[in-house]
Design a protein around this motif. Structure first.
Motif, PDB file in Angstrom:
ATOM      1  N   LEU A  55       0.834  -1.208   0.000  1.00 53.05           N
ATOM      2  CA  LEU A  55       0.000   0.000   0.000  1.00 53.05           C
ATOM      3  C   LEU A  55       0.865   1.252   0.000  1.00 53.05           C
ATOM      4  O   LEU A  55       1.813   1.375   0.776  1.00 53.05           O
ATOM      5  N   SER A  56       0.521   2.189  -0.867  1.00 51.75           N
ATOM      6  CA  SER A  56       1.204   3.474  -0.890  1.00 51.75           C
ATOM      7  C   SER A  56       0.749   4.307   0.309  1.00 51.75           C
ATOM      8  O   SER A  56      -0.261   3.993   0.951  1.00 51.75           O
ATOM      9  N   PRO A  57       1.486   5.366   0.652  1.00 51.22           N
ATOM     10  CA  PRO A  57       1.075   6.207   1.793  1.00 51.22           C
ATOM     11  C   PRO A  57      -0.345   6.745   1.654  1.00 51.22           C
ATOM     12  O   PRO A  57      -1.094   6.782   2.641  1.00 51.22           O
ATOM     13  N   SER A  58      -0.722   7.167   0.449  1.00 56.14           N
ATOM     14  CA  SER A  58      -2.078   7.706   0.257  1.00 56.14           C
ATOM     15  C   SER A  58      -3.137   6.623   0.367  1.00 56.14           C
ATOM     16  O   SER A  58      -4.292   6.915   0.693  1.00 56.14           O
ATOM     17  N   GLN A  59      -2.774   5.355   0.094  1.00 57.06           N
ATOM     18  CA  GLN A  59      -3.721   4.255   0.251  1.00 57.06           C
ATOM     19  C   GLN A  59      -3.816   3.814   1.705  1.00 57.06           C
ATOM     20  O   GLN A  59      -4.900   3.472   2.177  1.00 57.06           O
TER      21      GLN A  59
END
Length: 414
Positions: A55-59
């Protein structure tokens, strides 16, 4: 140095377009190139897919940007604006909490628990009644804009209307839509209508903000203590995410490189020319994205962020010093990689020892007799003169086969 580089490049291109020391024909070379392009595209596709696995930070923190935008706003109407945005956002649809939970399905990592709670508050606000209220407010705001535009048009014509009246020009010959008396009356009516609409809009906004679900949502947003872990977690995730991506991409590439290298060595030792050629091309193809990803990681990974933070703390705005550090650092890393491949992966001494034991050419690994001084396949001379006893001993091996004395490093050169 330049002669060695030219020799290495010549060996590279020779190895890339020959089978058993015989050059490929043009058709076969085109086929190899097409295969290379196809595999390279799929390698980059696989790298892109595996880089999105975590997961990316925004996710992981999907509520961070909305909260941060709300926190930094200075508009006195920001409470209404954030509620309006979640009621009119066409990019996402409720249930918001379920959408946040679906983000982590099929991925590594978890969505912040506080963001899931945040989505739960949004779900409670997202009702047909609240959406209808926002729609009515927007309609009234549109009416205000129309009335204000009408007033501007009338005011623009008002001066010329007065001049026409003073000059005694008949109303039928006027170029303006309304007369001076009518213009004044219309302006007053429009102004009164605007004031009424403004009061109605204010009442509707207050009603919307006074609802329990809105009050709970705003109170939740304004609780700095709850969102501090989200801000800290997002910043940490942003710091480490490029490194995590690089780690997963390396996990994807390294098995391919090791398999291609093993097949290439096996095929070379057994004399399987075509397999050796294809595995060599695969090895080069797998190294290309790895090298690119290494440089990409150095530009946006944890190392870059660390240097950025250190230089920012020590030298303030002199961030151009990062470029100086990289100019010095990248050649050192490249030097280390070259040493690694020379000493571990493509070590001529290790290759020579294995090939001598199997009665194979030290250079091309084809089968030869122990008594052969030159390879009948590539013409490479297998021996060199011992620096101590001056008898012939194998090239690239550390000790003389006749007297056992250590050999000079020049005997190890390719």
């Amino acid at each position: 140095m330049f002669a060695r580089i030219r020799r290495l490049l010549r060996q590279f291109f020779t190895r890339s377009r020959t089978i058993n020391n015989e050059p490929l024909n043009k058709v076969s070379l085109i086929v190899i190139i097409l295969i290379d392009i196809f595999i390279l595209i799929n390698v980059f596709t696989g790298l892109d897919d595996i880089s999105r696995w975590y997961l990316s930070p925004s996710q992981a923190y999907p509520c961070y940007f909305e909260w941060d935008n709300y926190r930094t706003q200075t508009d006195k109407d920001k409470n209404y604006e954030i509620i309006k945005s979640l009621l009119t956002d066409t990019n996402t649809a409720p249930p918001f909490q379920r959408n946040y939970q679906q983000i982590q399905e099929g991925h590594l990592g978890k969505v912040s628990e506080l963001c899931l709670n945040y989505a739960g508050y949004k779900d409670k606000i997202y009702t047909s009644e609240n959406r209808q209220t926002v729609t009515i407010i927007d309609q009234k705001q549109a009416n205000i804009s129309k009335l204000e535009q009408a007033n501007r048009n009338i005011r623009a014509q008002y001066d010329s209307t007065l001049l026409e009246k003073l000059a005694g020009q008949p109303r039928s010959e006027s170029i303006n839509q309304v007369g001076a008396e009518k213009a004044k009356q219309t302006l007053e009516q429009n102004t009164n209508s605007i004031s009424t609409l403004v009061r109605e809009i204010s009442n509707l906004k207050n009603q919307l903000l006074a609802k329990p679900e809105s009050v709970n949502f705003i109170n939740f947003l304004q609780d700095e203590g709850k969102f501090s872990p989200v801000e800290k977690g997002y910043q940490q995730a942003s710091f480490w995410y490029p490194s995590i991506q690089f780690a997963f991409q390396s996990i994807f590439l390294l098995p391919l490189i090791l398999v291609a290298l093993s097949v290439h060595r096996f095929a070379g030792a057994r004399g399987y020319g075509l397999i050796s050629l294809i595995s060599w091309h695969l090895l080069v193809i797998f190294f290309i994205p790895l090298i690119l990803k290494i440089f990409e990681f150095l530009q946006v990974g944890a190392l870059f962020q660390f240097l950025f933070d250190v230089i920012s703390a020590i030298f303030g705005g002199l961030l151009f010093l990062i470029s100086y550090i990289y100019i010095l650092l990248i050649p050192l890393i490249g030097f280390g990689l070259i040493k690694f491949f020379q000493k571990v992966i493509f070590n001529p001494k290790v290759q020579a020892a294995n090939r001598v034991q199997k009665s194979r050419c030290i250079k091309c690994a084809k089968k030869i007799r122990h008594s052969d001084s030159h390879c009948s396949h590539c013409g490479f001379h297998q021996y060199t003169e011992c620096s101590n006893c001056h008898n012939f001993t194998y090239k690239h091996l550390p000790y003389c086969r006749e007297c056992g004395s250590a050999q000079n490093s020049r005997n190890y050169e390719v």
